[in-house]
Scaffold this motif. Structure first.
Motif, short mmCIF file in Angstrom:
data_model
loop_
_atom_site.label_atom_id
_atom_site.label_comp_id
_atom_site.label_asym_id
_atom_site.label_seq_id
_atom_site.Cartn_x
_atom_site.Cartn_y
_atom_site.Cartn_z
N VAL A 1 0.82 -1.33 -0.14
CA VAL A 1 0.12 -0.11 -0.10
C VAL A 1 0.79 1.26 -0.06
O VAL A 1 0.78 2.20 -0.72
CB VAL A 1 -1.01 -0.01 1.12
CG1 VAL A 1 -1.52 1.49 1.45
CG2 VAL A 1 -2.00 -1.32 0.99
N LEU A 2 1.70 1.27 0.78
CA LEU A 2 2.86 2.53 1.15
C LEU A 2 3.54 2.68 -0.51
O LEU A 2 3.79 3.85 -0.84
CB LEU A 2 3.58 2.34 2.02
CG LEU A 2 2.83 2.44 3.27
CD1 LEU A 2 3.99 2.31 4.63
CD2 LEU A 2 2.35 3.81 3.72
N GLY A 3 3.95 1.55 -1.10
CA GLY A 3 4.77 1.59 -2.14
C GLY A 3 3.78 1.99 -3.28
O GLY A 3 4.32 3.05 -4.22
N THR A 4 2.51 1.71 -3.57
CA THR A 4 1.81 2.18 -4.45
C THR A 4 1.39 3.85 -4.17
O THR A 4 1.69 4.29 -5.02
CB THR A 4 0.42 1.39 -4.32
OG1 THR A 4 0.66 -0.06 -4.59
CG2 THR A 4 -0.52 1.89 -5.37
N VAL A 5 1.23 4.07 -3.08
CA VAL A 5 0.88 5.43 -2.71
C VAL A 5 2.25 6.36 -3.35
O VAL A 5 2.05 7.42 -4.03
CB VAL A 5 0.61 5.85 -1.21
CG1 VAL A 5 0.67 7.36 -0.91
CG2 VAL A 5 -0.65 5.11 -0.96
N PHE A 6 3.45 5.85 -2.66
CA PHE A 6 4.52 6.70 -2.98
C PHE A 6 4.80 6.38 -4.71
O PHE A 6 5.18 7.74 -5.21
CB PHE A 6 5.87 5.96 -2.48
CG PHE A 6 7.07 6.55 -2.90
CD1 PHE A 6 7.77 7.72 -2.14
CD2 PHE A 6 7.99 5.93 -3.90
CE1 PHE A 6 8.98 8.07 -2.55
CE2 PHE A 6 9.15 6.49 -4.23
CZ PHE A 6 9.42 7.54 -3.73
N TYR A 7 4.52 5.57 -5.57
CA TYR A 7 4.55 5.53 -6.75
C TYR A 7 3.82 6.50 -7.39
O TYR A 7 4.01 7.19 -8.45
CB TYR A 7 4.21 4.21 -7.39
CG TYR A 7 4.20 3.95 -9.00
CD1 TYR A 7 5.31 4.07 -9.48
CD2 TYR A 7 3.09 3.94 -9.27
CE1 TYR A 7 5.04 4.02 -11.11
CE2 TYR A 7 2.73 3.92 -10.81
CZ TYR A 7 4.05 3.87 -11.66
OH TYR A 7 3.86 4.17 -13.02
N LEU A 8 2.50 6.85 -6.83
CA LEU A 8 1.68 7.59 -7.57
C LEU A 8 1.86 8.77 -7.50
O LEU A 8 1.76 9.69 -8.18
CB LEU A 8 0.13 7.22 -7.10
CG LEU A 8 -0.46 5.83 -7.44
CD1 LEU A 8 -1.86 5.64 -6.82
CD2 LEU A 8 -0.47 5.82 -8.88
N ILE A 9 2.32 9.23 -6.06
CA ILE A 9 2.79 10.57 -5.88
C ILE A 9 3.84 11.02 -6.70
O ILE A 9 3.97 12.03 -7.27
CB ILE A 9 2.89 10.95 -4.33
CG1 ILE A 9 1.61 10.90 -3.66
CG2 ILE A 9 3.60 12.24 -3.92
CD1 ILE A 9 1.88 10.82 -2.17
#
Length: 98
Positions: free
Chosen positions: A40-48
């Protein structure tokens, strides 16, 4: 009488997990939970990060008119509005203009 029944029930019940031992697969649950939150954190970081990069690229393209001219020329070539010779001729004119 109630204490006698409670004592007998406690003596008969060995514990929560077969005499108190946890099953062998117990580490799977915390590891899976941790991997889920890392995903979840990796996906959020990638999208930002992708949004920031896209905004920076768009701002740089808007600031540089030559970059915009090259992208318009490439789009016209991709749509088939101009042929390869005209594309190369105009691209060389843009390079000479730098």
């Amino acid at each position: 009488m109630l204490t006698t029944l409670a004592a007998q029930a406690a003596a008969m019940h060995p514990g929560g997990w077969n005499d108190g031992d946890a099953p062998a697969f117990w580490p799977v649950f915390p590891i899976t939970f941790g991997l889920f939150w890392l995903a979840v954190l990796g996906t959020v970081f990638y999208l930002i990060r992708r949004r920031m990069t896209t905004n920076a690229t768009a701002a740089a393209a808007a600031a540089d008119p030559m970059t915009k001219a090259r992208s318009v020329l490439a789009e016209r070539f991709a749509r088939g509005e101009i042929d390869e010779d005209e594309y190369l001729m105009r691209m060389s004119a843009l390079r000479d203009g730098d």
